[in-house]
Design a protein around this motif. Structure first.
Motif, mmCIF file in Angstrom:
data_model
loop_
_atom_site.group_PDB
_atom_site.id
_atom_site.type_symbol
_atom_site.label_atom_id
_atom_site.label_comp_id
_atom_site.label_asym_id
_atom_site.label_seq_id
_atom_site.Cartn_x
_atom_site.Cartn_y
_atom_site.Cartn_z
ATOM 1 N N LEU A 37 0.810 -1.216 0.000
ATOM 2 C CA LEU A 37 0.000 0.000 0.000
ATOM 3 C C LEU A 37 0.845 1.268 0.000
ATOM 4 O O LEU A 37 0.322 2.364 -0.228
ATOM 5 C CB LEU A 37 -0.912 0.025 1.237
ATOM 6 C CG LEU A 37 -1.841 -1.171 1.435
ATOM 7 C CD1 LEU A 37 -2.646 -0.984 2.720
ATOM 8 C CD2 LEU A 37 -2.762 -1.350 0.242
ATOM 9 N N LEU A 38 2.138 1.144 0.253
ATOM 10 C CA LEU A 38 2.995 2.309 0.413
ATOM 11 C C LEU A 38 3.302 2.976 -0.920
ATOM 12 O O LEU A 38 3.320 2.337 -1.975
ATOM 13 C CB LEU A 38 4.304 1.915 1.091
ATOM 14 C CG LEU A 38 4.217 1.260 2.468
ATOM 15 C CD1 LEU A 38 5.617 1.015 3.017
ATOM 16 C CD2 LEU A 38 3.399 2.096 3.440
ATOM 17 N N SER A 39 3.573 4.275 -0.849
ATOM 18 C CA SER A 39 4.067 4.985 -2.015
ATOM 19 C C SER A 39 5.522 4.601 -2.258
ATOM 20 O O SER A 39 6.176 3.971 -1.402
ATOM 21 C CB SER A 39 3.975 6.493 -1.792
ATOM 22 O OG SER A 39 4.883 6.885 -0.774
ATOM 23 N N LEU A 67 -4.723 2.726 5.181
ATOM 24 C CA LEU A 67 -5.961 1.959 5.201
ATOM 25 C C LEU A 67 -7.091 2.741 5.868
ATOM 26 O O LEU A 67 -8.220 2.802 5.349
ATOM 27 C CB LEU A 67 -5.753 0.639 5.937
ATOM 28 C CG LEU A 67 -5.142 -0.527 5.159
ATOM 29 C CD1 LEU A 67 -4.851 -1.682 6.108
ATOM 30 C CD2 LEU A 67 -6.089 -0.979 4.047
ATOM 31 N N ILE A 68 -6.805 3.329 7.009
ATOM 32 C CA ILE A 68 -7.838 4.042 7.767
ATOM 33 C C ILE A 68 -8.293 5.293 7.021
ATOM 34 O O ILE A 68 -9.499 5.538 6.856
ATOM 35 C CB ILE A 68 -7.322 4.393 9.174
ATOM 36 C CG1 ILE A 68 -7.090 3.109 9.983
ATOM 37 C CG2 ILE A 68 -8.310 5.311 9.895
ATOM 38 C CD1 ILE A 68 -6.365 3.332 11.291
ATOM 39 N N LEU A 69 -7.343 6.100 6.548
ATOM 40 C CA LEU A 69 -7.722 7.311 5.829
ATOM 41 C C LEU A 69 -8.461 6.973 4.537
ATOM 42 O O LEU A 69 -9.398 7.685 4.141
ATOM 43 C CB LEU A 69 -6.476 8.151 5.518
ATOM 44 C CG LEU A 69 -5.777 8.784 6.720
ATOM 45 C CD1 LEU A 69 -4.545 9.549 6.264
ATOM 46 C CD2 LEU A 69 -6.723 9.716 7.476
ATOM 47 N N GLY A 70 -8.052 5.891 3.892
ATOM 48 C CA GLY A 70 -8.746 5.463 2.683
ATOM 49 C C GLY A 70 -10.201 5.158 2.941
ATOM 50 O O GLY A 70 -11.081 5.449 2.112
ATOM 51 N N GLU A 71 -10.504 4.561 4.106
ATOM 52 C CA GLU A 71 -11.887 4.257 4.466
ATOM 53 C C GLU A 71 -12.702 5.538 4.648
ATOM 54 O O GLU A 71 -13.862 5.618 4.234
ATOM 55 C CB GLU A 71 -11.920 3.427 5.745
ATOM 56 C CG GLU A 71 -11.403 2.001 5.585
ATOM 57 C CD GLU A 71 -11.491 1.217 6.878
ATOM 58 O OE1 GLU A 71 -12.041 1.768 7.861
ATOM 59 O OE2 GLU A 71 -11.016 0.068 6.909
ATOM 60 N N LEU A 80 -3.742 7.493 -2.029
ATOM 61 C CA LEU A 80 -3.672 8.678 -1.174
ATOM 62 C C LEU A 80 -2.363 9.419 -1.411
ATOM 63 O O LEU A 80 -1.302 8.805 -1.546
ATOM 64 C CB LEU A 80 -3.770 8.283 0.301
ATOM 65 C CG LEU A 80 -5.111 7.731 0.780
ATOM 66 C CD1 LEU A 80 -4.980 7.257 2.217
ATOM 67 C CD2 LEU A 80 -6.204 8.779 0.662
ATOM 68 N N THR A 81 -2.446 10.733 -1.436
ATOM 69 C CA THR A 81 -1.242 11.553 -1.586
ATOM 70 C C THR A 81 -1.171 12.549 -0.438
ATOM 71 O O THR A 81 -2.193 13.057 0.033
ATOM 72 C CB THR A 81 -1.232 12.298 -2.930
ATOM 73 O OG1 THR A 81 -2.423 13.083 -3.035
ATOM 74 C CG2 THR A 81 -1.139 11.315 -4.089
ATOM 75 N N TYR A 91 -0.356 16.598 5.529
ATOM 76 C CA TYR A 91 -1.782 16.787 5.285
ATOM 77 C C TYR A 91 -2.132 16.129 3.962
ATOM 78 O O TYR A 91 -1.263 15.874 3.115
ATOM 79 C CB TYR A 91 -2.166 18.269 5.291
ATOM 80 C CG TYR A 91 -1.457 19.121 4.249
ATOM 81 C CD1 TYR A 91 -2.011 19.333 2.988
ATOM 82 C CD2 TYR A 91 -0.234 19.733 4.535
ATOM 83 C CE1 TYR A 91 -1.385 20.121 2.045
ATOM 84 C CE2 TYR A 91 0.409 20.521 3.607
ATOM 85 C CZ TYR A 91 -0.165 20.722 2.357
ATOM 86 O OH TYR A 91 0.473 21.498 1.417
ATOM 87 N N LEU A 92 -3.404 15.829 3.793
ATOM 88 C CA LEU A 92 -3.866 15.127 2.605
ATOM 89 C C LEU A 92 -4.042 16.086 1.434
ATOM 90 O O LEU A 92 -4.542 17.203 1.597
ATOM 91 C CB LEU A 92 -5.201 14.438 2.885
ATOM 92 C CG LEU A 92 -5.146 13.138 3.685
ATOM 93 C CD1 LEU A 92 -6.513 12.824 4.259
ATOM 94 C CD2 LEU A 92 -4.666 11.994 2.793
#
Length: 240
Positions: A37-39, A67-71, A80-81, A91-92
């Motif tokens: 899942l990592l960049s 995983l959590i932020l994706g949810e 996610l970036t 920050y996202l």
């Protein structure tokens, strides 16, 4: 974990901050899943750790964060970036969701993550360890140091870590990193249920604009959350 919960009725004058907590010591197959899942930059950083345990704990922290932020965002974790402010606070940038505030902290084998869609926040967790040097004298305010010096020996360590985690949480919430001196503000050192900043340099802001809460953490750890709530009552909701 026990939880402090928000009012069951929707109330614009009350807010909830989600608190996630997990172990960084995960089985190898789980680490393999999280690594995927990592960049690219995160994978390179993981590979640079000298100790394998440190690398695996980094993957367990960063992968679970994704995983959590994706949810929350409905976005695949790998997509996610992130960007970082001038002081290194992340920050996202994914899907324009810079309004989802989050902060991650880890110590030993524990990670904690705070998430809010309303408030800038900071979180800190520390495993308590005996100290040989006067760390408080180097970083804490004169008032905080005086309170610590007056404490019986058996109460010193808990008070030190309560102070340290509360101050670190505030610095992370403020977002100025190490440029914000830890002696520019005072926090309480006791274990009272209601906390507030006791002093804040007026060039930084007003104490009443900030909420300060202790975390429910495993024995041997201390943890705190700070959030810029501008007087809005806030509670913690523990997630798993």
């Amino acid at each position: 974990m026990s939880a402090q919960t928000a009012s069951p009725e929707p109330d614009p004058n009350f807010a909830t901050v989600d608190i996630w907590s997990w172990s960084l010591d995960q089985p190898e197959d789980k680490i393999d899943q999280l690594t995927a899942l990592l960049s690219t930059d995160e994978a390179i950083r993981a590979a640079r750790f000298v100790k394998e345990q440190d690398a695996m704990r980094y993957v367990a922290g960063r992968g679970r964060l994704r995983l959590i932020l994706g949810e929350y965002l409905g976005i695949a974790p790998r997509r996610l970036t992130f960007a970082y402010n001038d002081f290194g606070k992340p920050y996202l940038t994914s899907a324009g969701r810079g309004d989802l505030h989050f902060n991650l902290s880890h110590s030993a084998d524990r990670a904690v993550l705070a998430i809010s869609d309303r408030f800038p926040l900071g979180i800190d967790i520390e495993q308590a360890k005996p100290m040989e040097e006067d760390i408080a004298g180097h970083f804490f305010s004169p008032k905080e140091c005086a309170i610590l010096r007056a404490m019986p020996a058996h109460l010193y360590l808990p008070a030190f870590y309560r102070c340290w985690t509360r101050k670190e949480a505030f610095v992370k919430a403020h977002g100025a990193g190490l440029s914000l001196a830890l002696d520019a503000f005072d926090v309480p050192l006791g274990n009272e249920p209601t906390l507030r900043l006791e002093r804040l340099d007026d060039t930084i802001g007003a104490p009443d604009d900030w909420s300060l809460l202790d975390l429910d953490v495993p024995e041997g750890f201390f943890g705190a959350l700070a959030a810029l709530t501008a007087g809005t009552p806030v509670g913690l909701r523990y997630r798993s």
